[in-house]
Motif scaffolding. Structure first.
Motif, PDB file in Angstrom:
ATOM      1  N   LEU A 139      31.327  -3.143 -24.384  1.00 16.99           N
ATOM      2  CA  LEU A 139      29.960  -3.279 -23.873  1.00 16.99           C
ATOM      3  C   LEU A 139      29.410  -4.688 -24.041  1.00 16.99           C
ATOM      4  O   LEU A 139      28.322  -4.989 -23.539  1.00 16.99           O
ATOM      5  CB  LEU A 139      29.033  -2.266 -24.556  1.00 16.99           C
ATOM      6  N   LEU A 179      33.625  -1.021 -18.213  1.00 18.65           N
ATOM      7  CA  LEU A 179      33.018   0.307 -18.169  1.00 18.65           C
ATOM      8  C   LEU A 179      34.072   1.394 -17.952  1.00 18.65           C
ATOM      9  O   LEU A 179      33.937   2.512 -18.466  1.00 18.65           O
ATOM     10  CB  LEU A 179      31.957   0.371 -17.077  1.00 18.65           C
ATOM     11  N   ALA A 215      27.062  10.952 -21.660  1.00 19.86           N
ATOM     12  CA  ALA A 215      27.603   9.590 -21.587  1.00 19.86           C
ATOM     13  C   ALA A 215      28.696   9.503 -20.532  1.00 19.86           C
ATOM     14  O   ALA A 215      28.776   8.524 -19.773  1.00 19.86           O
ATOM     15  CB  ALA A 215      28.143   9.161 -22.947  1.00 19.86           C
ATOM     16  N   THR A 240      27.137   9.396 -17.103  1.00 21.71           N
ATOM     17  CA  THR A 240      26.534   8.088 -16.840  1.00 21.71           C
ATOM     18  C   THR A 240      27.596   7.058 -16.489  1.00 21.71           C
ATOM     19  O   THR A 240      27.450   6.300 -15.517  1.00 21.71           O
ATOM     20  CB  THR A 240      25.740   7.616 -18.072  1.00 21.71           C
ATOM     21  N   LEU A 241      28.672   7.014 -17.259  1.00 26.21           N
ATOM     22  CA  LEU A 241      29.733   6.036 -16.996  1.00 26.21           C
ATOM     23  C   LEU A 241      30.435   6.316 -15.676  1.00 26.21           C
ATOM     24  O   LEU A 241      30.802   5.390 -14.943  1.00 26.21           O
ATOM     25  CB  LEU A 241      30.736   6.026 -18.152  1.00 26.21           C
ATOM     26  N   GLN A 271      20.015  -0.344 -16.719  1.00 25.18           N
ATOM     27  CA  GLN A 271      21.316   0.321 -16.810  1.00 25.18           C
ATOM     28  C   GLN A 271      22.066  -0.104 -18.072  1.00 25.18           C
ATOM     29  O   GLN A 271      22.663   0.725 -18.762  1.00 25.18           O
ATOM     30  CB  GLN A 271      22.156  -0.011 -15.570  1.00 25.18           C
ATOM     31  N   VAL A 329      23.211   2.460 -21.160  1.00 30.10           N
ATOM     32  CA  VAL A 329      24.593   2.614 -21.614  1.00 30.10           C
ATOM     33  C   VAL A 329      24.704   2.267 -23.096  1.00 30.10           C
ATOM     34  O   VAL A 329      25.337   2.996 -23.878  1.00 30.10           O
ATOM     35  CB  VAL A 329      25.545   1.731 -20.780  1.00 30.10           C
TER      36      VAL A 329
END
Length: 384
Positions: free
Chosen positions: A283, A295, A333, A336-337, A356, A360
């Protein structure tokens, strides 16, 4: 090193430090604190007025060696708080929520047998949740099951890495770029085994950190060496040797894996470290050498965490009240990814909006905190 292990269940912090180390006489404890002796001969002495509610104990080690201390139910051995690494002559603090039940301190010196102090009884009040201790014997079956799964994963890594090498050997760098990410992600999913891979991990997935020549250093090898070349215009001829070395390294890992032994005691810790490393390296973009796939790697690491947890589930079901919520947050999670994946391509970190990026970071940061509880609960405790 002084460590306080917090047993956090259902979002409740059971044991935590209220400050740094204090030296000298424990008699200088703040008003309202209970001073507990930590020694083989007087373990647990000093708790003369047990009462319900949130209480802070000053654990004073009067012995000449380091020790760890558990506050437990002497019957069930459920642990309500623990402190490690209390040096001789040192006082550490432990804060717990006490309620109806029976308690005793257990002192475990580094070089001696465990000693259980006097039992006390508390009436009234609601105590915080406790967790039965996990032994190394408990962790052997999940460790063996996980190790078997890793062996299957290494078969896939070899297959996909060979495909990557074939593209480079044939001079088809477009095909090689397409093959690089699936091979790399397959390896990244094996996160809890990295420690067992030893020096081979640097040859497979090392970075240029610490190398005098950086990305041009001869010691820069593995997936990221090839990534740098593929996305920085290097010709196929310059990538053939690194690709061959990578295939040799992963093949060697696969062929020797059945003789490798993972440390069962480390399995819970690895579940935490996988995503901790994700936050630290993926990240932040520190491992991006041109593909913009951080990502995607974070998503693979999430899969790897799930694999570890699936093996630990039988132990966690009766010990971790927050397990269902942890699974929910893992799903969240992952969803989202997945939103940043577009077929074989992924949105680079640099293309995320500020919102964003913050979302994350918050999601994975929260998971790291939750998984710290898993690491604590699965840390084998000495009971004798």
């Amino acid at each position: 090193m002084f460590v306080v292990l917090a047993v956090a269940l259902a979002g409740t912090l059971l044991a935590f430090s209220l400050g740094g180390p204090r030296h000298g006489r424990a008699a200088g404890a703040p008003s309202g604190h209970v001073v507990i002796d930590v020694s083989e001969s007087h373990c647990g002495r000093g708790w003369t007025r047990p009462e319900p509610g949130v209480r802070t104990f000053d654990l004073h080690n009067s012995s000449d060696g380091a020790a760890e201390v558990y506050l437990e139910d002497p019957g069930s051995q459920a642990v309500y708080g623990e402190v490690e690494g209390i040096g001789p002559g040192t006082t550490r603090q432990l804060t717990v929520r006490l309620g109806q039940g029976t308690y005793a301190f257990k002192c475990v010196p580094d070089d001696g047998d465990a000693v259980t102090g006097p039992t006390v009884h508390i009436t009234g009040g609601q105590r915080g949740p406790g967790a039965a201790p996990v032994s190394e014997h408990d962790l052997i079956p999940p460790a063996l099951a996980y190790q078997k799964w890793v062996g299957t994963g290494l078969d896939q890594v070899v297959r996909l890495t060979t495909k990557l090498k074939d593209g480079i050997d044939q001079g088809d760098l477009a095909a090689a770029r397409s093959a690089w990410l699936p091979a790399h992600l397959e390896y990244e999913r094996l996160g809890a085994a990295y420690d067992a891979f030893g020096d081979a991990d640097a040859a497979v997935n090392g970075t240029d950190a610490g190398l005098p020549g950086g990305v041009h250093d001869k010691g820069f090898a593995g997936f990221h060496r090839i990534e740098y070349g593929l996305w920085h215009g290097e010709r196929a001829g310059g990538l053939r040797a690194p690709a061959a070395a990578l295939v040799k390294a992963v093949t060697g890992l696969r062929d020797t894996w059945s003789q490798t032994r993972m440390d069962p005691a480390q399995l819970g810790l690895r579940a935490h470290e996988i995503l901790e490393n994700t936050v630290q390296f993926e990240l932040t973009g520190r491992t991006d050498y041109g593909s913009g796939s951080n990502l995607a790697t974070a998503r693979a690491n999430l899969d790897g965490t799930r694999e570890v947890l699936s093996r630990l589930r039988p132990l966690l079901t009766t010990r971790y009240a927050g397990l269902a919520e942890l699974q929910h947050e893992l799903d969240r999670a992952g969803h989202t990814l997945d939103g940043f994946g577009h077929g074989a391509s992924w949105t680079p970190l640099a293309s995320l909006t500020r919102t964003q990026r913050e979302d994350v970071n918050a999601l994975l940061g929260d998971l790291v905190e939750r998984l710290a509880s898993v690491a604590t609960l699965c840390d084998p405790r000495r009971t004798v």
